[in-house]
Write a protein that holds these residues in place. Structure first.
Motif, PDB file in Angstrom:
ATOM      1  N   ASP A  86       0.834  -1.209   0.000  1.00 26.25           N
ATOM      2  CA  ASP A  86       0.000   0.000   0.000  1.00 26.25           C
ATOM      3  C   ASP A  86       0.865   1.254   0.000  1.00 26.25           C
ATOM      4  O   ASP A  86       0.610   2.203  -0.743  1.00 26.25           O
ATOM      5  CB  ASP A  86      -0.935   0.019   1.217  1.00 26.25           C
ATOM      6  N   LYS A  90       1.163   4.124  -2.892  1.00 26.17           N
ATOM      7  CA  LYS A  90       0.908   5.550  -2.653  1.00 26.17           C
ATOM      8  C   LYS A  90       2.102   6.394  -3.071  1.00 26.17           C
ATOM      9  O   LYS A  90       1.943   7.464  -3.668  1.00 26.17           O
ATOM     10  CB  LYS A  90       0.604   5.794  -1.180  1.00 26.17           C
ATOM     11  N   SER A 127       2.193   9.292  -5.926  1.00 27.86           N
ATOM     12  CA  SER A 127       2.541  10.667  -5.572  1.00 27.86           C
ATOM     13  C   SER A 127       3.834  11.122  -6.231  1.00 27.86           C
ATOM     14  O   SER A 127       4.039  12.313  -6.435  1.00 27.86           O
ATOM     15  CB  SER A 127       2.631  10.836  -4.055  1.00 27.86           C
TER      16      SER A 127
END
Length: 170
Positions: A143, A147, A151
């Protein structure tokens, strides 16, 4: 304790800084961990074994604080304005600022990333440190990396959109 701080204090503060992302909070984390650790331990420990206890205390203190911050984030918008203003710097700075990206992770995700890539621990060792299953560690890592990948992905180039005749909203 004095010898540990003299020999390994900088390393402990860097470790805490990677977890929390703030110099003052990192110093507080290390201080709290030292008090917790040496409030229980007696003499006879080597610097290396005492450091392991302190690192574990830093991690646990960070995670405990993360739980409180998560609860606060749910209600903070009702009472407070933003702590930080949006940067006017170009998007390139955001991609380069990995620490800024780490701030966006949940506490356990961030802890897993720091333990994996800063402490160079294996999944089973991280699971033992955090007292969770290896599967949970893998999930947190997956996870968090997902992310971070999103980003840190390069945004669409506005000039290419203009040249292609496309429009975009600001």
């Amino acid at each position: 304790m004095t010898r540990l701080v003299a020999e390994r204090g900088d390393s402990l503060r860097r470790y805490a800084y990677l977890l929390c992302g703030n110099t003052d909070d990192a110093a507080d984390l290390v201080q709290d961990a030292l008090v917790k650790t040496f409030g229980r331990l007696r003499n006879g420990f080597t610097v290396a074994s005492a450091e392991a206890y302190v690192r574990k205390a830093v991690l646990n203190t960070y995670l405990d604080g993360g739980r409180r911050r998560t609860l606060w984030r749910r209600i903070a918008h009702l009472t407070a304005g933003p702590e930080e203003q949006e940067s006017a710097a170009p998007a390139t700075d955001a991609r380069i600022d990995l620490l800024g990206q780490l701030r966006g992770l949940a506490p356990r995700e961030r802890a897993c990333i720091v333990l994996r890539y800063y402490e160079d621990l294996k999944v089973d060792d991280i699971a033992a440190q955090l007292e969770i299953s290896p599967g949970a560690v893998k999930r947190y890592l997956s996870d968090a990396l997902g992310k971070l990948a999103v980003s840190l992905a390069e945004p669409a180039d506005d000039d290419m959109l203009k040249d292609a005749g496309g429009t975009h909203a600001h």
